[in-house]
Design an enzyme around this catalytic site. Structure first.
Site, PDB file in Angstrom:
ATOM      1  N   CYS A 142      46.278  44.979  79.259  1.00 42.87           N
ATOM      2  CA  CYS A 142      46.554  44.844  77.829  1.00 42.87           C
ATOM      3  C   CYS A 142      45.588  43.874  77.184  1.00 42.87           C
ATOM      4  CB  CYS A 142      47.998  44.428  77.577  1.00 42.87           C
ATOM      5  SG  CYS A 142      48.352  42.690  77.777  1.00 42.87           S
ATOM      6  N   CYS A 143      45.546  43.937  75.858  1.00 46.07           N
ATOM      7  CA  CYS A 143      44.706  43.080  75.035  1.00 46.07           C
ATOM      8  C   CYS A 143      43.237  43.344  75.337  1.00 46.07           C
ATOM      9  CB  CYS A 143      45.098  41.620  75.244  1.00 46.07           C
ATOM     10  SG  CYS A 143      44.491  40.508  73.947  1.00 46.07           S
ATOM     11  N   ILE A 144      42.463  42.336  75.736  1.00 45.93           N
ATOM     12  CA  ILE A 144      41.043  42.508  76.039  1.00 45.93           C
ATOM     13  C   ILE A 144      40.823  43.017  77.461  1.00 45.93           C
ATOM     14  CG2 ILE A 144      40.770  40.106  76.813  1.00 45.93           C
ATOM     15  CD1 ILE A 144      38.139  42.255  74.906  1.00 45.93           C
TER      16      ILE A 144
END
Length: 232
Positions: A142-144
């Site tokens: 998730c995210c970066i």
């Protein structure tokens, strides 16, 4: 027995480690899903240490494993000890495997924060991803952290949200272009959604790559966890 999941952390704190809200959200959803979770982090020095009040770097030196232990309440292992054969899945944030977000992913698990698409991936992170992928076990990011999959698995499908800064909510939308330049397919998704690359068993969601209310980020991480557990 619940699914055995490995969660990989990158420190403690959004600017130089794992994003704390994302880590908590993942652990809550994994608990609801009946998963048996073990937490890991690489035993390496952080690239930098950031004063989270001022947003500026300091002269301190900190260890990624030691800092990640704060989030794990001390119950954590060196990533070098992770054996994919003992788990059903991995999460990066990072078993199954789940990898969480935060700048620590781009600084400590790889060098994306400095080198972008020309980054190098930490040897133990790379070995973990390759081991789960080879065993056809799901990986959640998730995210970066989806950039890890883009770097390690050319041709895979991931999402970091949108490829344009829609309504000012996706300020890092250029990451989608960098992912495409690595030969991967970026799938545009809203913050409360995740994308499943069925061929590679990779599940991704954008989390704090989107400026969104915390409950929407929490829900998006929930969809990622649910999909990872389904694939396990």
């Amino acid at each position: 027995m619940g699914k055995r999941v490995a969660l990989v952390l990158a420190g403690c704190g959004v600017f130089d480690g794992s994003e704390i809200h994302e880590a908590s959200a993942a652990l809550v959803h994994l608990s609801r899903g009946g998963a048996e979770v073990k937490i890991f982090a690489p035993n390496i020095e952080q690239r930098d240490v950031v004063n989270h009040l001022k947003g500026s770097p300091t002269e301190e030196k900190r260890n990624v494993l030691v800092e990640s232990a704060r989030l794990a309440r001390g119950n954590i292992q060196d990533l070098a000890e992770l054996k994919a054969s003992e788990f059903d899945a991995c999460l990066t944030f990072e078993l199954l495997g789940i990898f969480l977000g935060g700048f620590g992913v781009a600084k400590n698990l790889c060098s994306w924060a400095v080198d972008g698409k020309n980054c190098t991936v930490n040897e133990h992170v790379n070995a973990t991803l390759q081991a789960f992928h080879s065993a056809k076990k799901p990986i959640g990011l998730c995210c970066i952290s989806p950039v890890l999959a883009a770097k390690v698995f050319p041709g895979c499908e991931v999402t970091v949200g949108q490829d344009k800064n829609v309504d000012g909510r996706f300020p890092d939308s250029e990451t989608a272009s960098a992912i495409a330049e690595l030969g991967c397919k970026h799938i545009c998704k809203n913050v409360n959604e995740s994308h499943v690359d069925k061929a590679n068993k990779i599940v991704t969601t954008c989390a704090f790559m989107c400026k969104a209310p915390l409950h929407e980020i929490f829900d998006g991480i929930g969809t990622m966890v649910q999909e990872v557990l389904k694939l396990a």
